[in-house]
Design an enzyme around this catalytic site. Structure first.
Site, PDB file in Angstrom:
ATOM      1  N   GLY A 154      -1.115  -3.374   3.266  1.00 18.27           N
ATOM      2  CA  GLY A 154      -0.500  -2.385   4.118  1.00 18.27           C
ATOM      3  C   GLY A 154       0.290  -2.374   3.992  1.00 18.27           C
ATOM      4  O   GLY A 154       1.327  -2.295   2.778  1.00 18.27           O
ATOM      5  N   GLU A 155       1.695  -2.296   4.626  1.00 17.79           N
ATOM      6  CA  GLU A 155       3.012  -2.081   4.625  1.00 17.79           C
ATOM      7  C   GLU A 155       3.428  -0.770   4.168  1.00 17.79           C
ATOM      8  O   GLU A 155       4.373  -0.209   3.311  1.00 17.79           O
ATOM      9  CB  GLU A 155       3.652  -3.140   3.407  1.00 17.79           C
ATOM     10  CG  GLU A 155       3.560  -4.189   3.796  1.00 17.79           C
ATOM     11  CD  GLU A 155       3.821  -5.310   2.459  1.00 17.79           C
ATOM     12  OE1 GLU A 155       4.550  -4.464   1.610  1.00 17.79           O
ATOM     13  OE2 GLU A 155       3.871  -6.124   2.672  1.00 17.79           O
ATOM     14  N   GLY A 156       2.362   0.625   4.030  1.00 17.71           N
ATOM     15  CA  GLY A 156       2.802   1.441   3.142  1.00 17.71           C
ATOM     16  C   GLY A 156       2.223   1.758   1.276  1.00 17.71           C
ATOM     17  O   GLY A 156       2.523   2.423   0.404  1.00 17.71           O
TER      18      GLY A 156
END
Lengths: 318, 318
Positions: B285-287
């Site tokens: 995640g987190e981009g």
């Protein structure tokens, strides 16, 4: 590679602020670089890209729709900065050198005799080895040579066997008739040059390609200097098949930058036990897939070296 | 997108010094950018990355091994530059902003009532929309929120149906028991909040997540400004599933940056007709996957804009 450095890199990955393993293959790439650089904190200060170009007597058999002049024209395009590999090296921070290997003196037609003499083969291997910058942190390899997808399929078939048709694809644009011609040409070449599987220089001499021999020389020189290598597509990978035939471990420092759209490439990578970094339907050569993969490798090391550990960041663990 | 710009970009690709189509998906990415930028020569001068963070009442059901405090701790890590997304944005030239959405006020537990009120949902969507830089040439989206893989699976199941278990994966590290608990929690949530498939704000309110609503707001704002979006993994993609439920075309300007190791992500991308740029077994995640894909997008445009045509380079065509 250095197993202690790899182990230390793996321990660092498990301490970084992320669930263990959650960076997927980026973690494995960082560990791979650690092993070959012999440090738990590998960096890429200098990335070298080498593109070797050669011409091939096999073109007399009509295996490629482009004229052989295109090899020299594309070398000029590389030198002028107009090719895909120029843009990809600039985008990912690699220094590109192009080594044109006697383009005005194509190799022999392997259906009629050996492509090269032993002396020519060793000279090309030495050109490849000498081109490697011993101070490089990673080496990208690529090739250019009208007709060389036929050379590649011949080398792959000689090492890994099976139906020749499995290894033959459209290359720069062969149609169904062209594919049949390529298969026939390779079958005749393999019949003429048999029993060379374990002897890499002899196989390179028989089926040829100066750029294939140069790639093998560069891979061995990189290995001696512990420089990790990113191989490009079908033709670049097939070029090192003779080294695999001699000893698969000779390629342990080589990553497959991508799997190309050329159908034989996936088979070849499976046979060599290499998982490609990217799968992007590319089929250009020049080192383009390898240079694209360099960006991924750089990102892997940025994460590895730049991230905080749970302890440093004060983040609670599960 | 602008079909004329896309057509002009395609024509340019076919004139560049390479066999037609040989840059594979890099060619399609350049054409995609041309369509949304409305020019045959799209460039990325400004890449924006937005990470939205939220907390979730569903954590009361024990769906995640990490404490909810980790959301704020990771936001602090983003702000200090220590997370994976910081390194990946630096490596690929994106300006990162983190938007923490009322972390000290988690949403409601969706098994007991709606996660958010309508007003809270719209406020979060507006926060997302307002964070988009109208001058950006591409927008990377990511998220952080302990417990939000359960929110993601609930949203995916609500839109695309089928067994809830198909959409549930380990997230940050659930074991077999944890997976069963997630499935049970989601089944109870879906039973409570039924019939909302076509109503994106109502579905976001019911199953929640402020960061999911903010991502939807940002995607719509980017669409209005013709800014192409790179979605991240399972949670980011599931966040926009309510928009797909309302109208799939709302996501035509969105690329899937990667397919994650979270098993529901591949299903979700297939259901949404999105082919991921990368497949790298990431699940952070987190981009992070979207930021990694930005490097590929940049490389695609470097080739598109920087290469010479056959005419310019004096290279013969087949």
């Amino acid at each position: 590679g250095d197993p202690q450095a790899a182990e230390a890199a793996r321990a660092r990955q498990n301490a970084l602020t992320k669930p263990p393993g959650s960076l997927g293959r980026l973690e494995a790439l960082a560990t791979f670089m650690a092993a070959w650089h012999g440090t738990d904190r590998p960096v890429i200060n200098k990335a070298q890209a080498l593109v070797f170009a050669g011409n091939h007597g096999i073109c007399a058999q009509g295996v490629n729709p482009y004229p052989q002049d295109v090899t020299a024209q594309m070398v000029a395009n590389f030198e002028a900065g107009g090719a895909a590999i120029n843009q990809l090296c600039r985008a990912n921070g690699a220094d590109l050198s192009v080594v044109a290997l006697d383009l005005d003196r194509p190799t022999g037609d392997f259906t009629e005799g050996p492509a090269m003499s032993e002396a020519e083969t060793l000279a090309a291997m030495n050109r490849g080895a000498a081109a490697v910058d011993p101070g490089a942190d990673v080496l990208i390899l690529g090739e250019m040579g009208i007709g060389n997808s036929t050379i590649a399929a011949a080398l792959a078939a000689a090492i890994f066997g099976g139906d020749v048709a499995r290894w033959v694809g459209p290359g720069t644009g062969a149609d169904a008739e062209g594919l049949k011609r390529k298969v026939d040409v390779i079958e005749r070449g393999l019949a003429r040059h048999d029993g060379l599987k374990g002897n890499a220089p002899a196989l390179l001499a028989a089926l040829g390609g100066r750029e294939q021999a140069a790639i093998c020389g560069a891979v061995l020189a990189a290995r001696a200097a512990c420089i990790p290598v990113i191989l490009d597509g079908f033709i670049c990978t097939a070029a090192v098949a003779p080294l695999h035939g001699a000893s698969p471990a000779l390629l342990d420092h080589c990553l497959a930058g991508h799997v190309s759209a050329e159908p034989g490439h996936r088979l070849l990578l499976e046979a060599m036990g290499k998982e490609p970094v990217l799968s992007f339907d590319m089929r250009l050569g020049e080192g383009s897939g390898a240079a694209l993969a360099l960006g991924i490798l750089r990102a892997a090391l940025e994460c590895h070296n730049g991230m905080a550990t749970f302890g440093e960041a004060g983040v609670s663990e599960a």
